[in-house]
Design an enzyme around this catalytic site. Structure first.
Site, short mmCIF file in Angstrom:
data_model
loop_
_atom_site.label_atom_id
_atom_site.label_comp_id
_atom_site.label_asym_id
_atom_site.label_seq_id
_atom_site.Cartn_x
_atom_site.Cartn_y
_atom_site.Cartn_z
N LEU A 35 0.71 -1.24 -0.01
CA LEU A 35 -0.02 -0.06 -0.11
C LEU A 35 0.89 1.47 0.11
O LEU A 35 0.25 2.49 -0.09
CB LEU A 35 -0.92 0.04 1.17
CG LEU A 35 -1.94 -1.15 1.28
CD1 LEU A 35 -2.58 -1.26 2.68
CD2 LEU A 35 -2.90 -1.22 0.02
N SER A 36 2.01 1.14 0.25
CA SER A 36 2.92 2.42 0.12
C SER A 36 4.32 2.17 -0.33
O SER A 36 4.71 1.03 -0.85
CB SER A 36 3.38 2.79 1.75
OG SER A 36 4.20 1.97 2.23
N GLY A 37 5.25 3.33 -0.70
CA GLY A 37 6.21 3.06 -1.40
C GLY A 37 7.62 2.77 -0.50
O GLY A 37 8.53 2.97 -0.82
#
Length: 190
Positions: A44-46
Site C-alpha cells: 500500500l505504500s512506497g
C-alpha cells in the site's frame, strides 16, 4: 471451429473458477488470500521501493520460529491491531525472553521509531511478487469488486453458451435443409 470453441470454453470456465476462489479466499481471510501458511499481501505504500512497488502483490510465509530471522530479512508485523507493515530488519536485540527487531523501509530515510516485538511478527517475505496485482486484490476485497469478478465471467459464460447453442441450431437447420433438398431431388428423379 470446434477446437477453438472448446479452448475458449475451458479458458472462460477456468477463469470463473480461479476468480471465484480468489474472491472466496479474499472474503474469508479479511482481504488477503492464504494457502498452506502463505499469504498474498497488497503493498500500500512506497516504503520498500525498489524491493517492491506500491500496488504490487507480495507472497509472505507465516513465521514459525522468530529466532531464525536475521538482519536483512523482510518481515511483516503488526504495527497496531489493524495495521500490518512489511519492512526490512536492520538490527536485532534481545530483551529478556523476547527478541526486538529494529525495522526500516528501504525507501525511508530513517528506521522505524519503535522496535518490533517478536510477538508482533507475522510473516517473512519470500521474494516473490506480482507488480500491480495488489490493485486487483484490493479491488476484489471491496463489495463492488466481488460482484464484478463474479458477474463478468458469468455473463461471459452465458454469452458463450448462447453463441454455441445458436451455432448448433443453425448447423442443424442447415443439415435439415440439405437433407430435405436431397430427399426432394431423389423423389423427383424416380
Amino acid at each position: 471451429m470446434k477446437l477453438i470453441s472448446n479452448i475458449l470454453y475451458v479458458i472462460i470456465f477456468t477463469l470463473i473458477i480461479v476468480l471465484t476462489l480468489v474472491v472466496i479466499s479474499t472474503r474469508s481471510s479479511g482481504g488477503e488470500p492464504a494457502v498452506f501458511g502463505y499469504t498474498l499481501k497488497s503493498v500500500l505504500s512506497g516504503s520498500m521501493e525498489p524491493e517492491f512497488n506500491t500496488g504490487s502483490l507480495i507472497l509472505v510465509k507465516e513465521i514459525t520460529d522468530v529466532k531464525e530471522l536475521q538482519k536483512g530479512d523482510v518481515i511483516t508485523f503488526m504495527q497496531d491491531a489493524n495495521t500490518a507493515v512489511t519492512h526490512r530488519i536492520v538490527d536485532i536485540t534481545k530483551q529478556g525472553d523476547h527478541l526486538l527487531f529494529k525495522t526500516k523501509g528501504d525507501n525511508n530515510a530513517a528506521a522505524d521509531s519503535a522496535p518490533v516485538s517478536d510477538e508482533n511478527v507475522r510473516a517473512q517475505y519470500t521474494g516473490f511478487q506480482l507488480p500491480y496485482a495488489g490493485y486487483m486484490l484490493h479491488f476484489a476485497s471491496q463489495p463492488i469488486g466481488t460482484a464484478v469478478l463474479l458477474i463478468v465471467p458469468g455473463v461471459m459464460l452465458l454469452v458463450y453458451a448462447f453463441v454455441t447453442i445458436s451455432s448448433a441450431i443453425r448447423e442443424i437447420e442447415r443439415k435439415t435443409k440439405a437433407l430435405e433438398t436431397d430427399t426432394k431431388d431423389s423423389t423427383m428423379s424416380t
